[in-house]
Design an enzyme around this catalytic site. Sequence first.
Site, PDB file in Angstrom:
ATOM      1  CG  HIS A 177      -1.861   1.111   1.164  1.00 19.22           C
ATOM      2  ND1 HIS A 177      -1.514   2.355   2.032  1.00 19.22           N
ATOM      3  CD2 HIS A 177      -3.087   1.405   0.478  1.00 19.22           C
ATOM      4  CE1 HIS A 177      -2.515   2.957   1.811  1.00 19.22           C
ATOM      5  NE2 HIS A 177      -3.417   2.536   0.943  1.00 19.22           N
ATOM      6  CG  HIS A 178       2.495   3.445   2.879  1.00 21.35           C
ATOM      7  ND1 HIS A 178       1.392   3.450   3.764  1.00 21.35           N
ATOM      8  CD2 HIS A 178       3.587   3.568   3.805  1.00 21.35           C
ATOM      9  CE1 HIS A 178       1.819   3.308   5.139  1.00 21.35           C
ATOM     10  NE2 HIS A 178       3.166   3.434   5.058  1.00 21.35           N
TER      11      HIS A 178
ATOM     12  CD  GLN B 274       5.966   2.468   8.270  1.00 21.02           C
ATOM     13  OE1 GLN B 274       5.746   3.324   7.346  1.00 21.02           O
ATOM     14  NE2 GLN B 274       5.767   2.399   9.441  1.00 21.02           N
TER      15      GLN B 274
ATOM     16  CG  HIS C 273       0.199  -0.123   4.950  1.00 19.70           C
ATOM     17  ND1 HIS C 273      -0.664   0.947   4.367  1.00 19.70           N
ATOM     18  CD2 HIS C 273      -0.548  -1.033   5.467  1.00 19.70           C
ATOM     19  CE1 HIS C 273      -2.040   0.598   4.878  1.00 19.70           C
ATOM     20  NE2 HIS C 273      -1.956  -0.497   5.566  1.00 19.70           N
TER      21      HIS C 273
ATOM     22  CG  HIS D  83       0.831  11.702   7.092  1.00 17.47           C
ATOM     23  ND1 HIS D  83       0.355  10.357   6.698  1.00 17.47           N
ATOM     24  CD2 HIS D  83       0.662  11.520   8.442  1.00 17.47           C
ATOM     25  CE1 HIS D  83      -0.080   9.577   7.649  1.00 17.47           C
ATOM     26  NE2 HIS D  83       0.152  10.195   8.718  1.00 17.47           N
TER      27      HIS D  83
ATOM     28  CG  HIS E  69      -4.154   9.709  10.263  1.00 20.92           C
ATOM     29  ND1 HIS E  69      -4.337   9.159  11.581  1.00 20.92           N
ATOM     30  CD2 HIS E  69      -3.227   9.708   9.611  1.00 20.92           C
ATOM     31  CE1 HIS E  69      -2.876   9.149  11.996  1.00 20.92           C
ATOM     32  NE2 HIS E  69      -2.372   9.255  10.920  1.00 20.92           N
TER      33      HIS E  69
ATOM     34  CG  MET F 166      -0.866  12.048  12.590  1.00 21.71           C
ATOM     35  SD  MET F 166       0.700  11.138  12.235  1.00 21.71           S
ATOM     36  CE  MET F 166       0.897  10.102  13.772  1.00 21.71           C
TER      37      MET F 166
HETATM   38 CU    CU Z   1      -0.499   2.554   3.326  1.00 21.88          CU
HETATM   39 CU    CU Z   2      -0.091   9.405  10.608  1.00 24.05          CU
END
Ligand code: CU
Ligand code: CU
Length: 340
Positions: A73-74, A147, A149, A218, A220, A294
């Site tokens: 996803h990312h 990282q 996702h 960024h 949510h 955020m």
């Molecule tokens: Cu993601």
């Molecule tokens: Cu966040």
Amino acid sequence: MDGYQLLAGVVLLSIFVSQLTCEAYKVEKYSLLMPNVRPNTPELYLCTPIKVDPSKGYYIVGFEPNATMSTAHHMLLYGCTTPGSQKAVWNCGEMAKHDDYLETSNPCESGSQILYAWARDAPKLELPEGVGFRVGGNSSIQYLVLQVHYAHIDKFKDGSTDNSGIFLHYTERPLNKLAGVLLLGTSGSIPPRRIEHMESSCSITEKKVIHPFAYRTHTHSLGKVVSGYRIRRGDDGRDNWVLLGKRDPLTPQMFYPVLNSDPIRYGDRLAARCTMLSTRDRWTEVGPTNADEMCNFYLMYWVKNDQPLKKKYCFSMGPPTYYWDSEDFNNIPDEEASKL
Ligand code: CU
Ligand code: CU
């Protein structure tokens, strides 16, 4: 020396010079990939680290993704002073839930900064010519942590594994333009059923010339518009707000070119606003999970013959305590900052 030897010498010299100019420096690749992991729960965030050689400085000049949106996803690449875990792979979700066999911790334990972000089949990111992130050596980035996702895990049910990641393009030749990232953000809370502005600002107090070249937003799910500005006060006392970047934060959250790359100097101010729309009946606090919010605006820049800013973060208390109005600003582009 006869004529022939002289000619041969000139030819050799010109080949040497053309190599120096055409191939200014040798760029090598390093694969930072997941070690064939098999995600076992949906919405899983996994991290894997590499330790950079502390005896030598490296300069990262580009990021080439090795991933497809059907699997990942990312992806985020963090630079850390110390990593969040000693393991080869750990659960590092913002929205992490506890997992039986994987320890949960942040990507970094200390010195965290985001160097690259990938989402939705974004192409590779090459930094501007001659610009690099310095890592290893005596820099604050001693580890790189990838990282990924994994949103959906259906394709792993048959036992297959994944090695999504990033090919880092780097050089060992010292570069004189060093990249850095400044993160503007807020704390605070968003009232129920309201439009709220989450605003931050800070002054550049280091005597450096900062060349911005990319930004990332960024939030949510409540984010509608995120905008970032450089503010400079004119001799007439009027603040000139120059837009650095503005977008719908629910479009892929990767780095995009800035809208204005004029240098940012000592005494300038930076400001960011997230316009949030809550249709919830409850208050929404700033926090790590999907139920929280955020407000982040990342600014990527380079400095010449100098170190990046010591300041890495520019955070405010956010609503209902802090607004741009709390500062000595004039000429605030109130409508423009919230309109796409
Ligand atoms: Cu993601
Ligand atoms: Cu966040």
